[in-house]
Design an enzyme around this catalytic site. Structure first.
Site, PDB file in Angstrom:
ATOM      1  N   GLU A   1     -90.514 -41.881  13.392  1.00  0.00           N
ATOM      2  CA  GLU A   1     -90.125 -43.004  12.538  1.00  0.00           C
ATOM      3  C   GLU A   1     -91.264 -43.403  11.603  1.00  0.00           C
ATOM      4  O   GLU A   1     -91.030 -43.762  10.444  1.00  0.00           O
ATOM      5  CB  GLU A   1     -89.671 -44.196  13.384  1.00  0.00           C
ATOM      6  CG  GLU A   1     -88.468 -43.922  14.266  1.00  0.00           C
ATOM      7  CD  GLU A   1     -87.287 -43.322  13.506  1.00  0.00           C
ATOM      8  OE1 GLU A   1     -87.143 -43.611  12.292  1.00  0.00           O
ATOM      9  OE2 GLU A   1     -86.518 -42.558  14.108  1.00  0.00           O
TER      10      GLU A   1
ATOM     11  N   HIS B   1     -91.304 -41.397   8.510  1.00  0.00           N
ATOM     12  CA  HIS B   1     -90.490 -41.925   7.409  1.00  0.00           C
ATOM     13  C   HIS B   1     -91.265 -42.974   6.608  1.00  0.00           C
ATOM     14  O   HIS B   1     -91.142 -43.039   5.378  1.00  0.00           O
ATOM     15  CB  HIS B   1     -89.209 -42.547   7.954  1.00  0.00           C
ATOM     16  CG  HIS B   1     -88.217 -41.553   8.459  1.00  0.00           C
ATOM     17  ND1 HIS B   1     -87.801 -40.463   7.718  1.00  0.00           N
ATOM     18  CD2 HIS B   1     -87.552 -41.471   9.648  1.00  0.00           C
ATOM     19  CE1 HIS B   1     -86.918 -39.765   8.417  1.00  0.00           C
ATOM     20  NE2 HIS B   1     -86.760 -40.356   9.595  1.00  0.00           N
TER      21      HIS B   1
END
Length: 228
Positions: free
Chosen positions: A102, A105
């Site tokens: 994550e 990202h």
């Protein structure tokens, strides 16, 4: 994703359906396996996420827990890495792998990674198209409305585009995650291998979703042509 009724074209969806089921089994079993293995560093998913962000000079992204299992995501609108409560607090290799992904990202966002920008830009259109495509096509199919069927196909093509764009976004985020975990020493080499297994299994779910969407689009085109 509704299928309306059984017809021979549904055979097209069987390979993607099998892949989707297998991908879900694979990701759950791999995740559950490495949930039981604690990282030597003892760092939690949240701590690893913060470390990677700071080492990449990113200080305007928050990390917060979110309810649910494997509900982890990065929200570029508010610059927040949201980790499921277990992954936020756990020091397991599975949790660290997901957290690093994550953050991958977030790094993409900070560096202006083009596929991420494109995916975010088309998201509102995709959300609308995903709700409108099948009703339009179904009404057109029932009443021999060629224009409605074509419009439904165009809308669903936008959904397929979203899935296709998602693939490089997710693969690149995993690549960045593994590179960060390795280069920063947050995980040992054997632990990085375990993290790779977790992320590879997760990637299969995106491949399965893209395959299902593409085959569904082909199915709609075949059905539309059958009405000519």
């Amino acid at each position: 994703m509704p299928f309306f009724f059984f017809d021979p074209t549904m055979i097209l969806l069987i390979p993607a359906f099998i892949l989707a089921v297998w991908a879900q089994i694979k990701v759950k079993s791999t995740y559950n396996k490495f949930k039981k293995v604690a990282a030597a560093s003892g760092m939690t998913g949240a701590q690893v996420a913060k470390q990677i962000l700071q080492r990449n000079g990113i200080y305007d992204v928050e990390i917060e827990p979110v309810a649910g299992e494997l509900t982890d995501h990065y929200d570029p609108r508010v610059k927040k890495v949201r980790l499921s409560e277990y992954n936020y607090r756990s020091n397991s290799l599975a949790s660290i792998a997901v957290a690093a992904h994550e953050v991958g990202h977030a790094i993409q966002h900070a560096q202006g990674y083009a596929p991420l920008k494109l995916r975010h830009a088309i998201l509102p259109v995709t959300n609308f198209a995903s709700y409108a495509a099948f009703p339009l096509f179904f009404i057109g199919f029932l009443f021999n409305g060629g224009m409605l069927m074509q419009l439904g196909i165009i809308f669903f093509a936008a959904v397929v585009l979203f899935h296709v764009v998602t693939l490089p976004v997710e693969f690149n985020a995993s690549w960045r995650a593994l590179a960060q975990l390795k280069s920063t020493g947050l995980l040992m080499s054997t632990e990085v291998t375990a993290a790779r297994k977790v992320l590879t299994a997760a990637a299969l779910t995106y491949v399965a979703a893209a395959a299902m969407a593409l085959l569904q689009l082909i199915r709609l085109i075949i059905l539309a042509n059958s009405r000519d």
